[in-house]
Design a protein around this motif. Structure first.
Motif, mmCIF file in Angstrom:
data_model
loop_
_atom_site.group_PDB
_atom_site.id
_atom_site.type_symbol
_atom_site.label_atom_id
_atom_site.label_comp_id
_atom_site.label_asym_id
_atom_site.label_seq_id
_atom_site.Cartn_x
_atom_site.Cartn_y
_atom_site.Cartn_z
ATOM 1 N N MET A 202 0.817 -1.184 0.000
ATOM 2 C CA MET A 202 0.000 0.000 0.000
ATOM 3 C C MET A 202 0.868 1.258 0.000
ATOM 4 S SD MET A 202 -3.075 0.807 -0.089
ATOM 5 C CE MET A 202 -4.377 1.832 0.392
ATOM 6 N N ALA A 203 2.004 1.208 0.677
ATOM 7 C CA ALA A 203 2.869 2.383 0.741
ATOM 8 C C ALA A 203 3.420 2.734 -0.636
ATOM 9 C CB ALA A 203 4.005 2.145 1.726
ATOM 10 N N LYS A 204 3.762 1.728 -1.424
ATOM 11 C CA LYS A 204 4.269 1.999 -2.777
ATOM 12 C C LYS A 204 3.177 2.583 -3.654
ATOM 13 C CE LYS A 204 7.865 -1.460 -2.564
ATOM 14 N NZ LYS A 204 8.434 -2.667 -3.113
ATOM 15 N N PHE A 205 1.948 2.089 -3.490
ATOM 16 C CA PHE A 205 0.823 2.608 -4.265
ATOM 17 C C PHE A 205 0.576 4.069 -3.910
ATOM 18 C CE2 PHE A 205 -3.774 3.389 -4.573
ATOM 19 C CZ PHE A 205 -3.932 3.214 -5.940
ATOM 20 N N SER A 206 0.621 4.386 -2.615
ATOM 21 C CA SER A 206 0.367 5.771 -2.217
ATOM 22 C C SER A 206 1.450 6.710 -2.735
ATOM 23 C CB SER A 206 0.247 5.874 -0.699
ATOM 24 O OG SER A 206 1.466 5.532 -0.081
ATOM 25 N N SER A 207 2.683 6.231 -2.800
ATOM 26 C CA SER A 207 3.755 7.064 -3.352
ATOM 27 C C SER A 207 3.600 7.245 -4.851
ATOM 28 C CB SER A 207 5.120 6.441 -3.056
ATOM 29 O OG SER A 207 5.361 6.433 -1.678
ATOM 30 N N ALA A 208 3.204 6.187 -5.534
ATOM 31 C CA ALA A 208 3.046 6.259 -6.992
ATOM 32 C C ALA A 208 1.908 7.190 -7.382
ATOM 33 C CB ALA A 208 2.812 4.867 -7.563
ATOM 34 N N ILE A 209 0.859 7.228 -6.592
ATOM 35 C CA ILE A 209 -0.298 8.071 -6.892
ATOM 36 C C ILE A 209 -0.194 9.425 -6.190
ATOM 37 C CG2 ILE A 209 -2.819 8.252 -6.691
ATOM 38 C CD1 ILE A 209 -1.863 6.138 -8.686
ATOM 39 N N GLY A 210 0.201 9.397 -4.930
ATOM 40 C CA GLY A 210 0.185 10.609 -4.121
ATOM 41 C C GLY A 210 1.161 11.687 -4.555
ATOM 42 N N ILE A 211 2.361 11.291 -4.918
ATOM 43 C CA ILE A 211 3.367 12.295 -5.292
ATOM 44 C C ILE A 211 2.946 13.076 -6.533
ATOM 45 C CG2 ILE A 211 5.751 12.602 -6.092
ATOM 46 C CD1 ILE A 211 6.496 10.384 -4.072
ATOM 47 N N PRO A 212 2.519 12.417 -7.621
ATOM 48 C CA PRO A 212 2.071 13.207 -8.776
ATOM 49 C C PRO A 212 0.832 14.067 -8.482
ATOM 50 C CG PRO A 212 2.487 10.943 -9.431
ATOM 51 C CD PRO A 212 2.582 10.995 -7.945
ATOM 52 N N VAL A 213 -0.096 13.523 -7.677
ATOM 53 C CA VAL A 213 -1.307 14.294 -7.349
ATOM 54 C C VAL A 213 -0.946 15.517 -6.520
ATOM 55 C CG1 VAL A 213 -3.462 14.241 -6.030
ATOM 56 C CG2 VAL A 213 -2.895 12.365 -7.565
ATOM 57 N N LEU A 214 -0.142 15.327 -5.490
ATOM 58 C CA LEU A 214 0.260 16.468 -4.666
ATOM 59 C C LEU A 214 1.143 17.447 -5.444
ATOM 60 C CD1 LEU A 214 0.853 14.830 -1.180
ATOM 61 C CD2 LEU A 214 -1.034 16.294 -1.903
ATOM 62 N N GLY A 215 1.919 16.936 -6.386
ATOM 63 C CA GLY A 215 2.701 17.831 -7.248
ATOM 64 C C GLY A 215 1.791 18.714 -8.099
ATOM 65 N N ALA A 216 0.739 18.127 -8.653
ATOM 66 C CA ALA A 216 -0.217 18.898 -9.449
ATOM 67 C C ALA A 216 -0.954 19.912 -8.583
ATOM 68 C CB ALA A 216 -1.210 17.959 -10.126
ATOM 69 N N VAL A 217 -1.326 19.503 -7.365
ATOM 70 C CA VAL A 217 -1.993 20.432 -6.449
ATOM 71 C C VAL A 217 -1.057 21.588 -6.119
ATOM 72 C CG1 VAL A 217 -2.909 20.680 -4.093
ATOM 73 C CG2 VAL A 217 -3.552 18.709 -5.485
ATOM 74 N N LEU A 218 0.215 21.287 -5.888
ATOM 75 C CA LEU A 218 1.200 22.318 -5.579
ATOM 76 C C LEU A 218 1.342 23.318 -6.715
ATOM 77 C CD1 LEU A 218 3.481 23.386 -3.710
ATOM 78 C CD2 LEU A 218 5.013 21.869 -4.945
ATOM 79 N N VAL A 219 1.445 22.821 -7.939
ATOM 80 C CA VAL A 219 1.644 23.691 -9.098
ATOM 81 C C VAL A 219 0.421 24.579 -9.339
ATOM 82 C CG1 VAL A 219 1.900 23.687 -11.616
ATOM 83 C CG2 VAL A 219 3.343 22.211 -10.217
ATOM 84 N N HIS A 220 -0.766 23.992 -9.203
ATOM 85 C CA HIS A 220 -1.981 24.732 -9.545
ATOM 86 C C HIS A 220 -2.555 25.568 -8.407
ATOM 87 C CE1 HIS A 220 -2.337 23.057 -13.537
ATOM 88 N NE2 HIS A 220 -2.105 21.849 -13.027
#
Length: 88
Positions: free
Chosen positions: A1-19
């Protein structure tokens, strides 16, 4: 589950950060944490109390094949030394 959250969470939070900026990252992370907490309390049960536990698995737990469930010790939490010395 931790790998899944990193694979999904980092790009999502990156997009939230940029926008939306860094403050929105904290808000999104907090909201996800509260949702996870609610789901945990709704669905988590001690293994011996699970409705889908087979009799073979229940006997395995009772026979010492798993860590015994002691409600008083569980309420105290795990000792710090135990948590630090665990490898996995």
């Amino acid at each position: 589950m931790a790998k899944f959250s990193s694979a999904i969470g980092i790009p999502v939070l990156g997009a939230v950060l940029v926008h939306f900026g860094w403050r929105a990252n904290f808000a999104v992370t907090g909201i996800i944490s509260v949702v996870y907490l609610a789901l945990f309390f709704l669905y988590y049960r001690n293994p011996s109390q699970h409705s889908k536990l087979s009799e073979t698995e229940r006997e395995y737990i009772r026979g010492g094949g798993a860590q015994p469930e002691d409600p008083q010790r569980a309420a105290q939490g795990a000792p710090l030394k135990y948590l630090i010395t665990r490898r996995k």
